[in-house]
Design a protein around this motif. Structure first.
Motif, PDB file in Angstrom:
ATOM      1  N   UNK A   1       0.843  -1.202   0.000  1.00  0.00           N
ATOM      2  CA  UNK A   1       0.000   0.000   0.000  1.00  0.00           C
ATOM      3  C   UNK A   1       0.875   1.248   0.000  1.00  0.00           C
ATOM      4  N   UNK A   2       1.919   1.232   0.829  1.00  0.00           N
ATOM      5  CA  UNK A   2       2.836   2.376   0.896  1.00  0.00           C
ATOM      6  C   UNK A   2       3.546   2.572  -0.442  1.00  0.00           C
TER       7      UNK A   2
ATOM      8  N   UNK B   1       9.879   0.306   2.135  1.00  0.00           N
ATOM      9  CA  UNK B   1      11.128  -0.420   2.373  1.00  0.00           C
ATOM     10  C   UNK B   1      11.207  -0.919   3.810  1.00  0.00           C
ATOM     11  N   UNK B   2      10.890  -0.051   4.766  1.00  0.00           N
ATOM     12  CA  UNK B   2      10.941  -0.435   6.179  1.00  0.00           C
ATOM     13  C   UNK B   2       9.971  -1.572   6.480  1.00  0.00           C
ATOM     14  N   UNK B   3       8.775  -1.460   5.946  1.00  0.00           N
ATOM     15  CA  UNK B   3       7.774  -2.495   6.192  1.00  0.00           C
ATOM     16  C   UNK B   3       8.144  -3.815   5.525  1.00  0.00           C
ATOM     17  N   UNK B   4       8.724  -3.751   4.329  1.00  0.00           N
ATOM     18  CA  UNK B   4       9.147  -4.980   3.634  1.00  0.00           C
ATOM     19  C   UNK B   4      10.224  -5.703   4.432  1.00  0.00           C
TER      20      UNK B   4
ATOM     21  N   UNK C   1      11.164  -9.138  -3.703  1.00  0.00           N
ATOM     22  CA  UNK C   1      10.723  -8.609  -4.986  1.00  0.00           C
ATOM     23  C   UNK C   1      10.299  -7.147  -4.854  1.00  0.00           C
ATOM     24  N   UNK C   2       9.541  -6.843  -3.812  1.00  0.00           N
ATOM     25  CA  UNK C   2       9.105  -5.462  -3.587  1.00  0.00           C
ATOM     26  C   UNK C   2      10.304  -4.549  -3.315  1.00  0.00           C
TER      27      UNK C   2
END
Length: 365
Positions: free
Chosen positions: A41-42, A52-55, A142-143
């Motif tokens: 979503x971000x 990036x932080x959430x991934x 991948x993200x």
């Protein structure tokens, strides 16, 4: 002395068992897939730092989840009564049910539903080994790769794409492998890396069993090389292969093969792409019109014109372009009768005006 040593060994073994740190059960709100969903979503909103932080957090949580599941499975499968049940999932699940091992049952059933018993060679202990290795999170990698690409860090992006590809056995949705491979190919093309772009396309096609089917290849070429007008309808009547995820790769590799003077490879890629598109469209039409059956290519092309969304799909997936290119390759091979017969049909029956015009212009008289 032997009794003392044995006593010490048992004492230390007991201490090791009881001092083992029990992994914390993950909170449902902190499941890795939820965190990665927030990361996506971000990303969609353009907040790449947050994404990036959430991934990365999703990756860390995936490790914790794996450790907890391994602990649950190891605890549940270790007792002698369970080991006596062997490897068979049904037999083991029955024993676990008798022993009220609900968490272990839930884990086993979830992975069976997602991946099927064949993935684990029908062995509950092979599944346990797989869960131990499931500390990776290819979707998150991948993200992260996509974020690095947007930031212009192309080498780092490729590294993450490659990591995701190599760990694709652990994708929650196996077909996402195609998204990863197409992203790799697109980046190679963007950078002007012609050979790496070609190899990326071949990696995609490595996941298409039809592309590697030499019997299918020979059969297709045999129909074409008979060089008969009647074989146009016969070609489409004989072959049914469905793998729409590889259509764009087939179209692009056909272009590359043609540029490299690999005429037969180019023709087969084009022929296979044509049949895979045809099979996909036929399935779509049959799903809407239960009485429809293929009879001739001309009537089939006119049928396509009845569905606006199918016409749009044809435009988006190179269906018309590939049909014209296929005919030109057949003609260049020397099978002019076959090629002209198919071009005549396209010129008359295609619902796409550009295709009708291109077909007329391509006929050799």
């Amino acid at each position: 002395m032997k009794k003392i040593i044995l006593s010490l060994v048992l004492t230390f073994a007991s201490f090791a068992i009881f001092s083992q740190v029990v992994p914390k059960k993950p909170e449902s709100s902190e499941f890795s897939w939820r965190i990665l969903q927030d990361a996506k979503f971000a990303y969609d909103k353009g907040d790449f730092a947050k994404a990036m932080n959430l991934a990365n957090k999703a990756k860390a949580n995936r490790v914790a989840e794996s450790e907890y599941e391994v602990y649950i499975l190891d605890t549940a499968l270790s007792p002698l009564a369970v080991r006596r049940a062997g490897e068979d999932f049904d037999a083991v699940l029955e024993v676990l049910k008798e022993r009220d091992q609900s968490e272990a049952i839930s884990i086993i059933k979830r992975y069976l539903e997602l991946y099927g018993p064949k993935t684990f060679q029908y062995s509950v202990h092979k599944m346990e080994d797989w869960v131990k290795a499931k500390r990776v999170y290819p979707e998150a990698d991948f993200l992260i790769g996509k974020i690095y690409r947007l930031e212009g860090e192309y080498k780092t992006a490729i590294d993450f794409y490659e990591k995701a590809r190599l760990e694709s056995d652990f994708l929650d949705i196996p077909e996402q492998l195609f998204d990863i491979l197409y992203e790799m190919a697109d980046l190679m093309k963007h950078q002007g890396e012609s050979e790496k772009y070609k190899q990326s396309l071949l990696l995609i096609l490595d996941n298409d069993p039809n592309y590697k089917d030499t019997v299918l290849r020979k059969a297709m070429l045999k129909i074409i090389d008979a060089n008969k007008a009647g074989n146009v309808d016969r070609f489409f009547d004989l072959f049914r292969v469905s793998s729409p995820k590889t259509l764009n790769a087939l179209y692009n590799i056909s272009v590359i093969f043609e540029e490299e003077n690999e005429a037969e490879n180019s023709l087969f890629a084009s022929a296979l792409g044509t049949v895979e598109s045809f099979s996909h469209i036929l399935a779509s039409i049959s799903g809407r019109d239960a009485n429809y059956e293929f009879s001739t290519l001309a009537l089939f092309l006119k049928k396509i014109g009845e569905y606006e969304d199918i016409c749009q799909w044809c435009d988006q997936n190179h269906f018309w372009d590939n049909l014209i290119a296929f005919c030109k390759k057949v003609s260049a091979r020397g099978d002019i009768i076959y090629a002209n017969a198919m071009l005549d049909v396209l010129a008359e029956a295609s619902c796409d005006p550009y295709t009708r015009s291109a077909a007329k212009a391509s006929i050799i008289r």
